[in-house]
Write a protein that holds these residues in place. Sequence first.
Motif, mmCIF file in Angstrom:
data_model
loop_
_atom_site.group_PDB
_atom_site.id
_atom_site.type_symbol
_atom_site.label_atom_id
_atom_site.label_comp_id
_atom_site.label_asym_id
_atom_site.label_seq_id
_atom_site.Cartn_x
_atom_site.Cartn_y
_atom_site.Cartn_z
ATOM 1 N N TYR A 140 4.550 6.765 2.411
ATOM 2 C CA TYR A 140 3.211 6.068 2.650
ATOM 3 C C TYR A 140 3.684 5.141 3.793
ATOM 4 C CZ TYR A 140 1.558 7.883 -1.732
ATOM 5 O OH TYR A 140 0.913 8.676 -2.570
ATOM 6 N N SER A 141 3.767 5.835 4.974
ATOM 7 C CA SER A 141 4.059 4.864 6.184
ATOM 8 C C SER A 141 3.661 5.627 7.499
ATOM 9 C CB SER A 141 5.812 4.875 6.107
ATOM 10 O OG SER A 141 6.327 6.276 6.842
ATOM 11 N N TRP A 142 3.610 4.973 8.378
ATOM 12 C CA TRP A 142 3.277 5.199 9.861
ATOM 13 C C TRP A 142 4.577 5.172 10.540
ATOM 14 C CZ3 TRP A 142 -1.725 6.515 9.135
ATOM 15 C CH2 TRP A 142 -2.652 5.736 8.412
ATOM 16 N N ASP A 143 4.799 6.535 11.088
ATOM 17 C CA ASP A 143 6.064 6.214 11.962
ATOM 18 C C ASP A 143 5.711 6.647 13.314
ATOM 19 O OD1 ASP A 143 7.360 5.834 9.597
ATOM 20 O OD2 ASP A 143 7.903 8.116 9.263
ATOM 21 N N TYR A 144 6.187 5.730 14.379
ATOM 22 C CA TYR A 144 5.460 5.855 15.540
ATOM 23 C C TYR A 144 6.837 6.316 16.544
ATOM 24 C CZ TYR A 144 1.980 2.995 13.913
ATOM 25 O OH TYR A 144 0.940 2.400 13.171
ATOM 26 N N THR A 145 6.505 7.115 17.494
ATOM 27 C CA THR A 145 7.634 7.537 18.528
ATOM 28 C C THR A 145 7.256 7.231 19.972
ATOM 29 O OG1 THR A 145 8.438 9.202 17.134
ATOM 30 C CG2 THR A 145 9.247 9.274 19.163
ATOM 31 N N TYR A 146 7.909 6.101 20.648
ATOM 32 C CA TYR A 146 7.511 5.968 22.135
ATOM 33 C C TYR A 146 7.917 7.187 22.863
ATOM 34 C CZ TYR A 146 5.968 1.785 20.137
ATOM 35 O OH TYR A 146 5.435 0.593 19.505
ATOM 36 N N PRO A 147 7.524 7.304 24.297
ATOM 37 C CA PRO A 147 7.951 8.151 25.319
ATOM 38 C C PRO A 147 9.302 8.338 25.317
ATOM 39 C CG PRO A 147 6.058 7.029 25.923
ATOM 40 C CD PRO A 147 6.445 6.306 24.919
ATOM 41 N N ASN A 148 9.936 7.056 25.357
ATOM 42 C CA ASN A 148 11.501 7.089 25.556
ATOM 43 C C ASN A 148 12.296 7.547 24.286
ATOM 44 O OD1 ASN A 148 10.865 4.935 24.350
ATOM 45 N ND2 ASN A 148 11.572 3.596 25.915
ATOM 46 N N ALA A 167 -7.247 4.847 6.117
ATOM 47 C CA ALA A 167 -8.463 5.255 5.588
ATOM 48 C C ALA A 167 -8.960 6.307 4.938
ATOM 49 C CB ALA A 167 -9.523 5.040 6.787
ATOM 50 N N GLU A 168 -8.002 7.438 4.548
ATOM 51 C CA GLU A 168 -8.201 8.542 3.983
ATOM 52 C C GLU A 168 -7.286 8.778 2.756
ATOM 53 O OE1 GLU A 168 -10.621 11.392 5.088
ATOM 54 O OE2 GLU A 168 -10.041 11.629 3.028
ATOM 55 N N TYR A 169 -7.959 8.936 1.525
ATOM 56 C CA TYR A 169 -7.197 9.171 0.395
ATOM 57 C C TYR A 169 -6.033 10.244 0.478
ATOM 58 C CZ TYR A 169 -6.067 9.854 -4.537
ATOM 59 O OH TYR A 169 -5.552 9.719 -5.847
ATOM 60 N N CYS A 170 -4.830 9.491 0.358
ATOM 61 C CA CYS A 170 -3.530 10.343 0.541
ATOM 62 C C CYS A 170 -2.657 10.392 -0.555
ATOM 63 C CB CYS A 170 -2.942 9.817 1.720
ATOM 64 S SG CYS A 170 -2.526 8.145 1.463
ATOM 65 N N GLY A 171 -2.879 9.724 -1.562
ATOM 66 C CA GLY A 171 -1.986 9.876 -2.821
ATOM 67 C C GLY A 171 -2.210 8.429 -3.538
ATOM 68 N N VAL A 172 -1.239 8.378 -4.665
ATOM 69 C CA VAL A 172 -1.118 7.184 -5.427
ATOM 70 C C VAL A 172 -1.238 5.992 -4.689
ATOM 71 C CG1 VAL A 172 0.048 6.303 -7.379
ATOM 72 C CG2 VAL A 172 0.005 8.799 -7.003
ATOM 73 N N MET A 173 -0.545 5.619 -3.737
ATOM 74 C CA MET A 173 -0.210 4.362 -3.145
ATOM 75 C C MET A 173 -1.207 4.282 -1.713
ATOM 76 S SD MET A 173 1.853 3.322 -5.320
ATOM 77 C CE MET A 173 2.403 1.772 -4.513
ATOM 78 N N HIS A 174 -2.430 4.949 -1.749
ATOM 79 C CA HIS A 174 -3.030 5.027 -0.733
ATOM 80 C C HIS A 174 -3.361 3.338 -0.279
ATOM 81 C CE1 HIS A 174 -6.744 5.567 1.939
ATOM 82 N NE2 HIS A 174 -7.418 5.256 0.783
ATOM 83 N N GLY A 175 -3.690 2.682 -1.329
ATOM 84 C CA GLY A 175 -4.204 1.334 -1.099
ATOM 85 C C GLY A 175 -3.364 0.626 -0.363
ATOM 86 N N TYR A 176 -2.086 0.832 -0.340
ATOM 87 C CA TYR A 176 -1.006 -0.080 0.168
ATOM 88 C C TYR A 176 -0.452 0.365 1.367
ATOM 89 C CZ TYR A 176 -1.012 -2.170 -4.553
ATOM 90 O OH TYR A 176 -1.085 -2.815 -5.761
ATOM 91 N N MET A 177 -0.982 1.450 1.895
ATOM 92 C CA MET A 177 -0.472 2.007 3.217
ATOM 93 C C MET A 177 -0.866 1.083 4.269
ATOM 94 S SD MET A 177 -0.433 5.891 4.193
ATOM 95 C CE MET A 177 0.140 6.537 5.941
ATOM 96 N N ALA A 178 -0.447 -0.076 4.785
ATOM 97 C CA ALA A 178 -0.588 -0.714 5.693
ATOM 98 C C ALA A 178 0.034 -0.783 6.719
ATOM 99 C CB ALA A 178 -1.141 -1.926 5.237
ATOM 100 N N GLY A 179 -0.091 -1.186 8.000
ATOM 101 C CA GLY A 179 1.057 -1.634 8.977
ATOM 102 C C GLY A 179 0.257 -2.879 9.985
ATOM 103 N N ARG A 180 1.037 -2.833 11.025
ATOM 104 C CA ARG A 180 0.643 -3.740 11.793
ATOM 105 C C ARG A 180 0.497 -3.346 13.166
ATOM 106 N NH1 ARG A 180 4.213 -9.082 11.450
ATOM 107 N NH2 ARG A 180 5.547 -7.475 11.502
ATOM 108 N N LEU A 181 -0.416 -3.800 13.818
ATOM 109 C CA LEU A 181 -0.358 -3.729 15.616
ATOM 110 C C LEU A 181 -0.036 -4.738 16.031
ATOM 111 C CD1 LEU A 181 -1.330 -2.398 18.158
ATOM 112 C CD2 LEU A 181 -3.801 -3.125 17.452
ATOM 113 N N ILE A 182 0.759 -4.660 16.981
ATOM 114 C CA ILE A 182 1.367 -6.043 17.458
ATOM 115 C C ILE A 182 1.227 -5.885 19.016
ATOM 116 C CG2 ILE A 182 3.122 -7.696 17.795
ATOM 117 C CD1 ILE A 182 4.427 -6.484 15.007
ATOM 118 N N ILE A 183 0.346 -6.928 19.678
ATOM 119 C CA ILE A 183 -0.003 -6.637 21.011
ATOM 120 C C ILE A 183 0.792 -7.665 21.556
ATOM 121 C CG2 ILE A 183 -1.661 -6.754 22.831
ATOM 122 C CD1 ILE A 183 -3.738 -5.838 20.592
ATOM 123 N N LYS A 184 1.897 -7.538 22.517
ATOM 124 C CA LYS A 184 2.766 -8.520 23.305
ATOM 125 C C LYS A 184 2.166 -8.350 24.671
ATOM 126 C CE LYS A 184 7.073 -7.663 20.615
ATOM 127 N NZ LYS A 184 7.459 -8.770 19.977
#
Lengths: 272, 523
Positions: A139-147, A210-227
């Motif tokens: 239950y995670s969001w994995d981001y990969t930047y162009p570099n 926002a799409e039911y993905c499994g048991v821990m769906h309600g806990y699948m959160a992350g942050r958008l940090i704008i610097k």
Amino acid sequence: MHDKLKLATGALATLLLAAPVWASAAAGAVAEGAMVKIKDPAREWDHLWHEVIVDISIIGVLFALVTAWFIWNSRRRPGNEVGASTKLTPAGAVGWVVLPVFVFLSIDLYTAANGWVLWNSYRDVPANRLEVKLEAGMYSWDYTYPNGVRTQNELIVPAGTPVLLRMTSRDTLHSHYIPDFRVKEDSMPGRITYLWFNPTKPGEHIVTCAEYCGVMHGYMAGRLIIKAPEEYAAWMKDEETRLASTVPESAKPAAMPAAATKKSAKSAAKKT
Amino acid sequence: MNLKEWIFTTDHKRVGVLYLIGSIAAFVIAGIMALLMRAELSTIGPTITSNPTQYNVWLYTHGAVMILGFQIPALTGFFANYCIPLMIGAKDVAFPRVNALSVWLFYVGVILACLTFFIPDPPDVMWTGYPPYSTITTGNTAMYSFTVLILGFASIIGGVNFLTTVAYMRAPGLKLSKLNIFVWCTLGAFILQLIFVPVLGTAVTLISMDKYLGTNFFDPTKGGDVLTYQNLFWFYSHPAVYVIFLPFIGVVFEIIAAHAKNMVFNYKMVVYGGIGGIVVMSGEVWIHHLYVSGMADWLRIGQMVTTLLISIPVGLMMIGLIGTLYKSSIAFTTPMMYALGVVFLFLIGGLTGIPLALPSLTIAVSDTYYVVGHFHYVMAVAGTFAIFGGVYHWFPKVTGRMYNEFWGKVGFWITFVGVNIVFWIMMDVGVQGMPRRYYDYAHFPQFEGAHQWMTLGAGILAVGFTIAILNWILGAMKGAPAGDNPWGSPSLEWSTVSPPPHGNWPTPPSVSEDWHPYGFKKA
Ligand code: HEM
Ligand SMILES: [Cu+2]
Ligand SMILES: [Cu+2]
């Protein structure tokens, strides 16, 4: 160009007869939309949402008042023991179809035209964008930047640059939802979807699934940090240095080999 | 009254009553699930269970049982069975034994759904059963597939039966242009069931094949595609909302005409424009459930237009309803209160659906509580109010006795207040970003207060529904005799004794030239 053509054909084909009215309405609205220099779908969303809510409130209150008035006027009382409405004349019957159809149709087409304009804002991504790959998983969001820099559950972006996410999933369906930017789109295995948003001010925002993905769906959160751009550049530099010093680790393939995906998802489901 | 006679009955009225008892039982069970969910959500973090799967199983059961075990069977099982033969002056349905089979299957389906509480790994796939989760979960997806298949099959059999019955068994002189609106609505619903249920059956069969037999219809690593399931599922499940909508609005037409003693406004507009329009258009809008699923852009835009156009037939039906109130003579009986309640609830539900027709607005509120609030208004609650109103309306016919008018209204008002608290707030937190299907909302602490109000509202509406159900049980046991036609309605079901005997009329009725089901006369 080709896509636009398909878009228009699809829409027009569904519309058949009413096409001319609708097309001209849409064209007018498009011209107006083109005046806005820096696109910000979130702002446009607020604007259209507000407008539609006002419209439906007016329609709703009108209907409700008329209904309430009919009800009050028709209460059963001495002298009103049975309904007194007379049979409609053929002309009346037809009129009572044509008139409402005309009214509903115009509301529908007007709404559709506005909806289409906003849709184009959401789907046409500005060229000067930062493109980040997103792989969602339980239950995670994995981001990969162009570099090649990677982050988990933290999407860090510079203010002032539109951000495009190209999304997929390594197991079940997920949906990357940033409420403050009024945008989401599902990510799913075997397909790539996208969304974009325009971060203007530094700050922090919730990213949630926002799409039911499994048991821990309600806990699948992350942050958008704008610097601020300078801070972002400094952060990115640090990350790049760190990445360079841990080459073996990051040389792993970005996604799991295809055949392993289902199995690993299965065992992940069992573990929870 | 012996049990064996009831179980092996082929009398359409008894089959109908069996459907009613089963579906109200299903409503109570699924309602308790809703209360458990609301209790869990009343605080951040674990409240009454610390196991998210427990919550997901409640939510699965709530959604699946409310739709497949309560609303569809109550509407196309009870009302259709009980009322259609009586409304068209027939002795029974065309295939009474097939009818009995359908109610048996319905009970098997409901029992299967209830076994969810007793098996070790209950299904947790939500009523939509989307893969890949449904094919990798440790929960029992087969249970979901079989429940859907059996209840679907029960309904298809009913469809064949009622289309035949209305086509061939109308009383002499009863022309199609004099059918009750409810009969037309139910025909429309059954046509949709016959066309679309097989698609749902295919979809749920394929996920179980993927999960248990090693096929790969929805597994992209082996050439499948996850979106195919969503398309198949909604290709049925959008028309399914009209399978619920048409009969419930038909019930509302019957109640309003009878208690306002008025001719239905612009009958032909309602039948051809409204019902006909919906049947024709309902199959072309399913993409609005996939607005954020990564469908092709041109499909999303195309079905935005078709979805908006659905407002036309639905709007015509609303005009038919409201027009029937004009210059009428309204008695504020309990069934009438529920019917008027439906008009207002449906107005809110229908209008809040307009933003959801636009992919560009849906992109923010899809899969949030806004959607949950909207569809409870438009279908769940409006439909349930219609069902409760309909049960009150035909209660004197079914039991021969009268319910308690005072407690009927008390129950109505309590429920009405409760539902508006719950579902209005739901739409509000949804627009602010509260996603649906969350066991916990730790990263949205600002919504805790709203969640507590919703839980309170759910408690209130539960009291109201309980009063209504008790009112029926007590009324059926010791209500005052109601007489054959307490509402003074010319509709055929009121022309026989209450409750009607086996065969419905001692001598089959025939209708005269100047008879009309809505031709109300001064007493
Ligand atoms: C009468 C009181 C009711 C209450 C308090 C209630 C409450 C709820 C709540 C809180 C949810 C969403 C939970 C979540 O997303 O985590 C929900 C979902 C749902 N409800 Fe109800 N509900 C009620 C009646 C009904 C009825 C009558 C129906 C009939 C169709 C219905 C159908 C559904 C469906 C289909 C869902 C979605 C399930 C899913 O997400 O898979 N509800 N309900
Ligand atoms: Cu999720
Ligand atoms: Cu739909």
